[in-house]
Motif scaffolding. Structure first.
Motif, PDB file in Angstrom:
ATOM      1  N   ALA A 116       0.818  -1.221   0.000  1.00 29.73           N
ATOM      2  CA  ALA A 116       0.000   0.000   0.000  1.00 29.73           C
ATOM      3  C   ALA A 116       0.847   1.265   0.000  1.00 29.73           C
ATOM      4  O   ALA A 116       1.972   1.294   0.511  1.00 29.73           O
ATOM      5  N   THR A 117       0.290   2.320  -0.560  1.00 27.33           N
ATOM      6  CA  THR A 117       0.920   3.643  -0.494  1.00 27.33           C
ATOM      7  C   THR A 117       0.220   4.526   0.536  1.00 27.33           C
ATOM      8  O   THR A 117       0.790   5.514   0.993  1.00 27.33           O
ATOM      9  N   VAL A 118      -1.021   4.174   0.885  1.00 26.76           N
ATOM     10  CA  VAL A 118      -1.788   4.908   1.895  1.00 26.76           C
ATOM     11  C   VAL A 118      -2.438   3.904   2.827  1.00 26.76           C
ATOM     12  O   VAL A 118      -3.068   2.947   2.375  1.00 26.76           O
ATOM     13  N   LEU A 119      -2.263   4.104   4.135  1.00 29.31           N
ATOM     14  CA  LEU A 119      -2.918   3.270   5.141  1.00 29.31           C
ATOM     15  C   LEU A 119      -3.582   4.193   6.150  1.00 29.31           C
ATOM     16  O   LEU A 119      -2.924   5.008   6.793  1.00 29.31           O
ATOM     17  N   THR A 171      10.109   2.653  -1.287  1.00 28.66           N
ATOM     18  CA  THR A 171       9.586   2.229  -2.595  1.00 28.66           C
ATOM     19  C   THR A 171       8.530   1.149  -2.435  1.00 28.66           C
ATOM     20  O   THR A 171       8.883  -0.022  -2.294  1.00 28.66           O
ATOM     21  N   PRO A 172       7.247   1.487  -2.493  1.00 24.14           N
ATOM     22  CA  PRO A 172       6.748   2.864  -2.470  1.00 24.14           C
ATOM     23  C   PRO A 172       6.654   3.357  -1.033  1.00 24.14           C
ATOM     24  O   PRO A 172       6.491   2.545  -0.117  1.00 24.14           O
ATOM     25  N   PRO A 173       6.762   4.661  -0.796  1.00 24.33           N
ATOM     26  CA  PRO A 173       6.599   5.172   0.573  1.00 24.33           C
ATOM     27  C   PRO A 173       5.162   4.969   1.049  1.00 24.33           C
ATOM     28  O   PRO A 173       4.229   4.947   0.244  1.00 24.33           O
ATOM     29  N   LEU A 174       4.998   4.808   2.338  1.00 21.62           N
ATOM     30  CA  LEU A 174       3.673   4.596   2.920  1.00 21.62           C
ATOM     31  C   LEU A 174       3.238   5.848   3.675  1.00 21.62           C
ATOM     32  O   LEU A 174       3.915   6.287   4.609  1.00 21.62           O
ATOM     33  N   LYS A 175       2.123   6.424   3.282  1.00 21.04           N
ATOM     34  CA  LYS A 175       1.524   7.539   4.004  1.00 21.04           C
ATOM     35  C   LYS A 175       0.557   6.961   5.024  1.00 21.04           C
ATOM     36  O   LYS A 175      -0.461   6.369   4.659  1.00 21.04           O
ATOM     37  N   TYR A 176       0.877   7.136   6.304  1.00 18.90           N
ATOM     38  CA  TYR A 176       0.138   6.470   7.376  1.00 18.90           C
ATOM     39  C   TYR A 176      -0.592   7.485   8.246  1.00 18.90           C
ATOM     40  O   TYR A 176       0.016   8.417   8.786  1.00 18.90           O
ATOM     41  N   THR A 177      -1.909   7.310   8.370  1.00 20.42           N
ATOM     42  CA  THR A 177      -2.713   8.158   9.242  1.00 20.42           C
ATOM     43  C   THR A 177      -3.462   7.274  10.222  1.00 20.42           C
ATOM     44  O   THR A 177      -4.178   6.352   9.803  1.00 20.42           O
ATOM     45  N   ALA A 178      -3.284   7.527  11.513  1.00 17.78           N
ATOM     46  CA  ALA A 178      -3.990   6.768  12.551  1.00 17.78           C
ATOM     47  C   ALA A 178      -4.857   7.721  13.353  1.00 17.78           C
ATOM     48  O   ALA A 178      -4.378   8.750  13.839  1.00 17.78           O
ATOM     49  N   VAL A 233      -8.236   1.260   6.080  1.00 17.17           N
ATOM     50  CA  VAL A 233      -8.465   1.437   4.654  1.00 17.17           C
ATOM     51  C   VAL A 233      -7.108   1.532   3.970  1.00 17.17           C
ATOM     52  O   VAL A 233      -6.241   2.297   4.415  1.00 17.17           O
ATOM     53  N   LEU A 234      -6.915   0.752   2.907  1.00 15.40           N
ATOM     54  CA  LEU A 234      -5.631   0.733   2.204  1.00 15.40           C
ATOM     55  C   LEU A 234      -5.813   1.169   0.761  1.00 15.40           C
ATOM     56  O   LEU A 234      -6.771   0.775   0.094  1.00 15.40           O
ATOM     57  N   GLN A 235      -4.859   1.980   0.284  1.00 13.73           N
ATOM     58  CA  GLN A 235      -4.816   2.376  -1.125  1.00 13.73           C
ATOM     59  C   GLN A 235      -3.469   1.956  -1.696  1.00 13.73           C
ATOM     60  O   GLN A 235      -2.474   1.857  -0.966  1.00 13.73           O
ATOM     61  N   PHE A 236      -3.415   1.752  -3.020  1.00 12.86           N
ATOM     62  CA  PHE A 236      -2.249   1.141  -3.647  1.00 12.86           C
ATOM     63  C   PHE A 236      -1.667   2.008  -4.754  1.00 12.86           C
ATOM     64  O   PHE A 236      -2.312   2.968  -5.201  1.00 12.86           O
ATOM     65  N   LEU A 245      -8.975  -1.189  -0.419  1.00 18.77           N
ATOM     66  CA  LEU A 245      -9.514  -2.335   0.317  1.00 18.77           C
ATOM     67  C   LEU A 245      -9.665  -1.943   1.782  1.00 18.77           C
ATOM     68  O   LEU A 245      -9.036  -0.999   2.256  1.00 18.77           O
ATOM     69  N   VAL A 246     -10.479  -2.707   2.499  1.00 11.41           N
ATOM     70  CA  VAL A 246     -10.676  -2.484   3.933  1.00 11.41           C
ATOM     71  C   VAL A 246     -10.294  -3.759   4.672  1.00 11.41           C
ATOM     72  O   VAL A 246     -10.628  -4.871   4.237  1.00 11.41           O
ATOM     73  N   TYR A 247      -9.585  -3.583   5.805  1.00 12.66           N
ATOM     74  CA  TYR A 247      -9.197  -4.716   6.637  1.00 12.66           C
ATOM     75  C   TYR A 247      -9.883  -4.597   7.996  1.00 12.66           C
ATOM     76  O   TYR A 247      -9.896  -3.522   8.606  1.00 12.66           O
ATOM     77  N   LEU A 248     -10.466  -5.716   8.443  1.00 11.02           N
ATOM     78  CA  LEU A 248     -11.129  -5.788   9.738  1.00 11.02           C
ATOM     79  C   LEU A 248     -10.594  -6.983  10.506  1.00 11.02           C
ATOM     80  O   LEU A 248     -10.187  -7.991   9.914  1.00 11.02           O
ATOM     81  N   GLU A 249     -10.609  -6.895  11.839  1.00 11.11           N
ATOM     82  CA  GLU A 249     -10.224  -8.056  12.637  1.00 11.11           C
ATOM     83  C   GLU A 249     -10.925  -7.995  13.989  1.00 11.11           C
ATOM     84  O   GLU A 249     -11.328  -6.933  14.462  1.00 11.11           O
ATOM     85  N   ASN A 250     -11.093  -9.183  14.572  1.00  9.54           N
ATOM     86  CA  ASN A 250     -11.614  -9.273  15.927  1.00  9.54           C
ATOM     87  C   ASN A 250     -10.894 -10.407  16.640  1.00  9.54           C
ATOM     88  O   ASN A 250      -9.885 -10.926  16.135  1.00  9.54           O
ATOM     89  N   LEU A 251     -11.406 -10.819  17.796  1.00 10.53           N
ATOM     90  CA  LEU A 251     -10.714 -11.815  18.593  1.00 10.53           C
ATOM     91  C   LEU A 251     -10.595 -13.156  17.877  1.00 10.53           C
ATOM     92  O   LEU A 251      -9.619 -13.877  18.049  1.00 10.53           O
ATOM     93  N   ALA A 252     -11.577 -13.485  17.030  1.00 12.06           N
ATOM     94  CA  ALA A 252     -11.617 -14.807  16.414  1.00 12.06           C
ATOM     95  C   ALA A 252     -11.077 -14.845  14.991  1.00 12.06           C
ATOM     96  O   ALA A 252     -10.628 -15.895  14.526  1.00 12.06           O
ATOM     97  N   ASP A 253     -11.109 -13.725  14.283  1.00 13.51           N
ATOM     98  CA  ASP A 253     -10.792 -13.793  12.859  1.00 13.51           C
ATOM     99  C   ASP A 253     -10.313 -12.449  12.346  1.00 13.51           C
ATOM    100  O   ASP A 253     -10.362 -11.436  13.050  1.00 13.51           O
TER     101      ASP A 253
END
Length: 295
Positions: A116-119, A171-178, A233-236, A245-253
């Protein structure tokens, strides 16, 4: 589209290969079930291939699909090159040391994150993984994975700290916003001293890394669009022609969302959170205040 295939990472090649195979199938007017019947494949096999979730891809299988889709010679050669990279190179998380302790859904995320280039991440409960100190990581894993051996906990800590290298990638740099819920700053994980060190680390990363941006949603903001839980949310890269794309997680999965309408909802939610949260400088002031209160 990747132009220098040999220099590309296996993760990027898997994603690009899957995206282009799906595009070819749709252009050929074929449903996934029709392709699977012709090749005597299970539906899940084609799904994993099109979503880039296989650790390695067999070039012969790619050629079989290209034959069905009537791909051009140039496209066949390119896709075979992608497949060859996945067979000859390995991402670090696919090593025998880490493979048994990383859930499949998180492996998929590591591949996405490495490309990803944006997270953009919203976190409600704890400091996001890319900003965690080793001591904070250890406490989280010891509490969340009770019953694991000390050796496995050590491996999980190493996975987390190794993963943080993406913030230094060029390469590529990652722009990260939390965007963090204020509760992340207030909750004492481990000890007050550990929290002071952890929050200080966040400040240091923001001040040292121009690609890292932090915002905090204060308690006084009230109800907001992130109250259903954390998400990323990830961009490429544009050359990869991959949709966000969107990534989700919880205790089980853990899992990746690829549906356009769902992704749009999460993008809107992140934009709303960014508008509602304190700005970057005010957020740093909130973190500094929290450090003083962990006494």
């Amino acid at each position: 589209m990747i132009t220098d295939v040999e220099a590309a990472t296996p993760a990027l090649c898997r994603l690009q290969l899957g995206s282009e195979l799906r595009t070819l199938r749709i252009a050929a007017g074929l449903k996934a079930a029709q392709v699977c019947r012709r090749l005597i494949w299970s539906p899940s096999k084609l799904t994993r291939l099109e979503t880039g979730e296989n650790a390695a891809v067999e070039p012969a299988e790619v050629m079989a699909l290209c034959e069905i889709y009537e791909a051009s010679p140039e496209t066949r050669a390119l896709l075979q090159g992608y497949a060859a990279v996945t067979k000859t190179k390995r991402d670090w998380w696919q090593s025998a040391e880490y493979r048994p302790i990383i859930r499949p859904g998180f492996k998929a995320f590591l591949g996405l994150e490495s490309t990803a280039t944006v997270l953009q991440t919203y976190e409600a409960e704890f400091v996001p993984g890319l900003l965690q100190t080793e001591a904070y990581v250890r406490v989280i894993h010891e509490r969340a994975h009770e019953g694991l051996s000390a050796d496995d906990v050590d491996k999980l800590v190493t996975v987390r700290t190794t993963r943080q290298e993406v913030l230094h990638r060029t390469t590529p740099p990652l722009k990260y916003t939390a965007i963090l819920n204020e509760a992340v700053l207030r909750r004492t994980v481990g000890s007050p001293a550990l929290m002071r060190d952890q929050l200080g680390h966040i400040i240091a990363m923001v001040e040292a890394r121009p690609n890292v941006r932090i915002q905090v949603v204060p308690f006084k903001a009230g109800a907001h669009s992130g109250m259903n839980g954390k998400f990323s949310v990830l961009q490429f890269p544009e050359r990869a022609a991959l949709k966000p794309l969107v990534y989700l997680e919880n205790l089980a999965d853990a899992w990746v969302i690829r549906q356009d309408d769902a992704i749009e909802r999460y993008e809107d939610a992140f934009a709303d959170l960014s508008a509602l949260a304190a700005g970057p400088q005010e957020s740093l002031s909130m973190i500094k205040t929290a450090i003083k209160e962990h006494s």
